[in-house]
Structure formats: structure tokens, C-alpha cells
Design a protein around this motif. Sequence first.
Motif, PDB file in Angstrom:
ATOM      1  N   LYS A 100     -43.264 -13.408  27.399  1.00 35.30           N
ATOM      2  CA  LYS A 100     -42.318 -13.071  27.214  1.00 35.30           C
ATOM      3  C   LYS A 100     -41.495 -11.515  26.940  1.00 35.30           C
ATOM      4  O   LYS A 100     -40.427 -11.013  27.778  1.00 35.30           O
ATOM      5  N   LYS A 101     -41.849 -11.795  25.889  1.00 36.35           N
ATOM      6  CA  LYS A 101     -40.934 -10.874  24.866  1.00 36.35           C
ATOM      7  C   LYS A 101     -41.742  -9.686  24.298  1.00 36.35           C
ATOM      8  O   LYS A 101     -40.888  -8.959  23.401  1.00 36.35           O
ATOM      9  N   ASN A 143     -50.985  -9.718  32.311  1.00 33.95           N
ATOM     10  CA  ASN A 143     -50.521  -9.373  31.312  1.00 33.95           C
ATOM     11  C   ASN A 143     -51.215  -7.595  31.022  1.00 33.95           C
ATOM     12  O   ASN A 143     -51.017  -7.593  29.209  1.00 33.95           O
ATOM     13  N   LYS A 179     -49.191  -7.089  27.705  1.00 32.06           N
ATOM     14  CA  LYS A 179     -47.665  -7.995  27.613  1.00 32.06           C
ATOM     15  C   LYS A 179     -48.436  -9.171  26.784  1.00 32.06           C
ATOM     16  O   LYS A 179     -49.045 -10.058  26.592  1.00 32.06           O
TER      17      LYS A 179
END
Length: 293
Positions: free
Chosen positions: A245-246, A203, A242
Motif C-alpha cells: 500500500k505504500k 497491483n 504497486k
Amino acid sequence: MVIYCQFVEAQVQIEMKTEYIGKSDYRKSENEKSEKVGDSQGAAMVHQANMTIPLSLKLNENKRPTLWAISANGVYAKLANKNFTAPLVVDEILNIGMNLTHLRPLNDRWSILATIGGGIFMSNTDFSKAGFKNVLGNVGTVFIRHLKPNLDLGGGIMVNNSFGFPMVFPALYLNWKTEGKYAVKIALMQGLELSVGYDLTKNFRLNLIAEMNGQTALLQQEGKDKMFSHLYMIAGFRPEIKIGKKISIPLTVGMNLWRPAQITDRTLKSMFQDKEYYFRASPYASAGLKMNL
């Protein structure tokens, strides 16, 4: 030169970013000589938001997209100018635009990208003062050669009214990237973007970046149509967090290497003048938010 963007995801994409460009001296470059303009100095704060909405997307047997998409963007720049004794710069820039884009494959190796759009380019935020001379329209076509699965190169033409009447300009397109733990990207689209990234964790990615962006304001000065251009090239480190995932949060710390900022006549002749005004290098920082919905 005009630069295009490409959008090939079947998702709404939203990006917001705030940039800070630190204070530096204002200078004039003419005939290969550079000198400071009095005690003039300036910094800048830029807020921007972009949204792209796919209207339709189909992939052929070679995974090439046929796409219709609409995009909207807004930018507000506040320039903290000090000690200017002549009207060489503006204090605010507001850019609002919208574009319709169509991308489709022509064969296994070629695709065509067409776009049409326009926007309002002002030196203030008072819409009651906006007129037809603050509007820029554009239409263009680029032919894209798929050299490799991760490398696209293209060229074409763009027509806009930057100088008060329709003119044809060349359009360039470049998109090259690698994926994996190490990622490299070179893109010539909405601006210049170079990045080398490394995934420290699932991430968290650390990027080394170089970019060029800018804004434009159309105005009148002494009864003449003028154009104020504000460009900046930056380089630095960009940690990117991150969230799932979006969502991702890019943070950038570095330097503004070059920041031309000047008012010119809205004529073709102004493109070939030897004199240029610019702010010197200064610290740079930004924070953003990217979402795929």
C-alpha cells in the motif's frame, strides 16, 4: 502563471524519478516561421527527487484538512547539446528548493492555500559559484472552491523575483479525479498532469498520460543577467506497479512533443518576444519510485 501543489495525507511522501528525452534538432520560431539552427541537436537526462513532510494535519466535520507541511525538491538536468556555434543553451541545470505550505478551510465550500519558499537555480553544480542572483523566492495565496467532492478549482496571486525584482503573477489551481477500476485525473498544480488509468490487477495499473514539466537556470552572459528555461510536454503510456500500500513504481514510455529551451534576458520584456527556440519531438522514457512512509 504560477501553479501550486496540495498535500493532504498524514504521511511523509517521497518521489524519485529519472527521465530521458531523446535527441532531436534545435529550431528557431519567429514571425510564424520555423527554421533549423545549423546542425544543432540535443537530448536530455533529468534526475529529480521530492519529499513532503506533514507538520500537522487536522480534519473538520466535513473532512476538510487544516494542514502545515514542508516540502523539499532537487532536480539535476544534463543536456547533451551538440553542434552549437552560439551560446543559446546550457549543458547543466541544478534546481534545489524548499517550501512551507498552509492549507485550511474557510467554510463548507472554500479553503485557502498559502505558501512561502525559495531555492537555488544554477547552470552548473559548483556551489562556490552560487550567488544571490541564483536565488528565487516566492510567496503566494490561492483561494480554492470545492465544487464537488472530487473537483477543486482555485485562483490567487504569487509574488516572486524571477525578473530580479518582486512581481505579482496570477496563480491557478485545478484538481479533478475519479477513483475505481477506471481512474481519471486532471491536475494543474506543480505542472500540468492528465491521466486515464485502468487497474488490470490489484497491483498493476496502466495509464495513458500527458504532462508538462521543466527547469530554470539563472546565469550571467556577457555581463547581463539571463534566464535559461527548459520545458517539455510529454505523452505516453505509464504502467504502474504497486508494492503493498505504500510503494509504487511508475514506468513511462512515449514521446516528448514539445521542448522549448532558450536563454532570455531577465526582464519583463522578454516575456513578450516573438522569437522562440525549441527542440523538436523525440522519444521519451522515465522510471520512478513513490513511497508513503
